[in-house]
Design a protein around this motif. Structure first.
Motif, PDB file in Angstrom:
ATOM      1  N   LEU A 175      49.161  37.280  26.989  1.00 33.26           N
ATOM      2  CA  LEU A 175      47.777  37.488  26.543  1.00 33.26           C
ATOM      3  C   LEU A 175      46.888  38.045  27.655  1.00 33.26           C
ATOM      4  N   ALA A 176      47.085  37.556  28.871  1.00 30.54           N
ATOM      5  CA  ALA A 176      46.268  38.043  29.988  1.00 30.54           C
ATOM      6  C   ALA A 176      46.787  39.370  30.526  1.00 30.54           C
ATOM      7  N   GLY A 177      48.090  39.585  30.416  1.00 35.39           N
ATOM      8  CA  GLY A 177      48.680  40.787  31.001  1.00 35.39           C
ATOM      9  C   GLY A 177      48.430  42.057  30.220  1.00 35.39           C
ATOM     10  N   VAL A 178      48.365  41.974  28.910  1.00 35.47           N
ATOM     11  CA  VAL A 178      48.181  43.183  28.091  1.00 35.47           C
ATOM     12  C   VAL A 178      46.854  43.883  28.407  1.00 35.47           C
ATOM     13  N   PRO A 179      45.721  43.206  28.445  1.00 34.91           N
ATOM     14  CA  PRO A 179      44.475  43.906  28.783  1.00 34.91           C
ATOM     15  C   PRO A 179      44.459  44.437  30.220  1.00 34.91           C
ATOM     16  N   VAL A 180      45.069  43.695  31.143  1.00 35.80           N
ATOM     17  CA  VAL A 180      45.095  44.156  32.535  1.00 35.80           C
ATOM     18  C   VAL A 180      45.892  45.443  32.651  1.00 35.80           C
ATOM     19  N   ILE A 181      47.039  45.505  31.998  1.00 41.95           N
ATOM     20  CA  ILE A 181      47.840  46.733  32.030  1.00 41.95           C
ATOM     21  C   ILE A 181      47.083  47.869  31.354  1.00 41.95           C
ATOM     22  N   ALA A 182      46.396  47.576  30.275  1.00 44.19           N
ATOM     23  CA  ALA A 182      45.639  48.606  29.568  1.00 44.19           C
ATOM     24  C   ALA A 182      44.493  49.148  30.408  1.00 44.19           C
ATOM     25  N   ILE A 183      43.900  48.321  31.256  1.00 45.46           N
ATOM     26  CA  ILE A 183      42.829  48.796  32.135  1.00 45.46           C
ATOM     27  C   ILE A 183      43.399  49.719  33.211  1.00 45.46           C
ATOM     28  N   TRP A 184      44.575  49.370  33.733  1.00 47.92           N
ATOM     29  CA  TRP A 184      45.188  50.204  34.784  1.00 47.92           C
ATOM     30  C   TRP A 184      45.608  51.571  34.262  1.00 47.92           C
ATOM     31  N   VAL A 185      46.060  51.620  33.014  1.00 42.45           N
ATOM     32  CA  VAL A 185      46.508  52.881  32.421  1.00 42.45           C
ATOM     33  C   VAL A 185      45.618  53.146  31.209  1.00 42.45           C
ATOM     34  N   PRO A 186      44.584  53.964  31.368  1.00 40.28           N
ATOM     35  CA  PRO A 186      43.602  54.121  30.290  1.00 40.28           C
ATOM     36  C   PRO A 186      44.022  55.040  29.142  1.00 40.28           C
ATOM     37  N   ALA A 187      45.229  55.556  29.136  1.00 34.78           N
ATOM     38  CA  ALA A 187      45.642  56.457  28.054  1.00 34.78           C
ATOM     39  C   ALA A 187      45.696  55.697  26.728  1.00 34.78           C
ATOM     40  N   PRO A 188      45.237  56.315  25.637  1.00 39.26           N
ATOM     41  CA  PRO A 188      45.223  55.625  24.334  1.00 39.26           C
ATOM     42  C   PRO A 188      46.632  55.269  23.822  1.00 39.26           C
ATOM     43  N   GLU A 189      47.625  56.042  24.225  1.00 45.14           N
ATOM     44  CA  GLU A 189      48.984  55.762  23.764  1.00 45.14           C
ATOM     45  C   GLU A 189      49.502  54.434  24.317  1.00 45.14           C
ATOM     46  N   VAL A 190      48.934  54.039  25.451  1.00 45.28           N
ATOM     47  CA  VAL A 190      49.378  52.795  26.074  1.00 45.28           C
ATOM     48  C   VAL A 190      49.049  51.607  25.180  1.00 45.28           C
ATOM     49  N   TRP A 191      47.927  51.655  24.474  1.00 44.37           N
ATOM     50  CA  TRP A 191      47.549  50.550  23.599  1.00 44.37           C
ATOM     51  C   TRP A 191      48.573  50.348  22.482  1.00 44.37           C
ATOM     52  N   VAL A 192      49.067  51.448  21.949  1.00 39.91           N
ATOM     53  CA  VAL A 192      50.081  51.343  20.894  1.00 39.91           C
ATOM     54  C   VAL A 192      51.351  50.715  21.452  1.00 39.91           C
ATOM     55  N   ALA A 193      51.792  51.191  22.609  1.00 40.90           N
ATOM     56  CA  ALA A 193      53.009  50.656  23.223  1.00 40.90           C
ATOM     57  C   ALA A 193      52.829  49.177  23.587  1.00 40.90           C
ATOM     58  N   LEU A 194      51.652  48.837  24.127  1.00 40.88           N
ATOM     59  CA  LEU A 194      51.403  47.443  24.482  1.00 40.88           C
ATOM     60  C   LEU A 194      51.343  46.535  23.257  1.00 40.88           C
ATOM     61  N   SER A 195      50.785  47.042  22.180  1.00 44.78           N
ATOM     62  CA  SER A 195      50.727  46.245  20.944  1.00 44.78           C
ATOM     63  C   SER A 195      52.128  45.959  20.424  1.00 44.78           C
TER      64      SER A 195
END
Length: 99
Positions: A56-76
């Motif tokens: 839960l804490a790691g997903v937003p942190v990784i998303a902040i480091w890599v701001p590409a929108p595709e990252v959100w899909v992969a992280l989800s």
């Protein structure tokens, strides 16, 4: 031809491989140590809760480091796979601790 007699079974037989009985030095059956089993399962559950908190804490942190929108899909998708994996591992470990 002889008629077969019906035998009444009063108790369900133990499944093969599941009937481990603890026996003391006098040959008496020892009951399971329920508080010890519950304690081990609680420790295991706390490890699973820590792993869930890490995801839960790691997903937003990784998303902040890599701001590409595709990252959100992969992280989800990765987070959902992590939930399923953690649930399966937790279930198997809890069942193994009960045996």
């Amino acid at each position: 031809m002889t008629a077969a007699r019906r035998v009444v079974v009063s108790r369900r037989p133990v499944a093969l491989g599941r009937g481990r009985r603890r026996v003391d030095e006098h040959g008496r059956q020892v009951p399971p140590d329920v508080p010890a089993i519950v304690g081990r399962q609680l420790r295991q559950a706390m490890l699973t809760v820590a792993a869930v908190a890490g995801v839960l804490a790691g997903v937003p942190v990784i998303a902040i480091w890599v701001p590409a929108p595709e990252v959100w899909v992969a992280l989800s998708l990765a987070a959902q796979a992590a939930w399923v994996g953690l649930a399966v591992v937790q279930l198997r470990r809890a069942e193994r601790l009960e045996k």
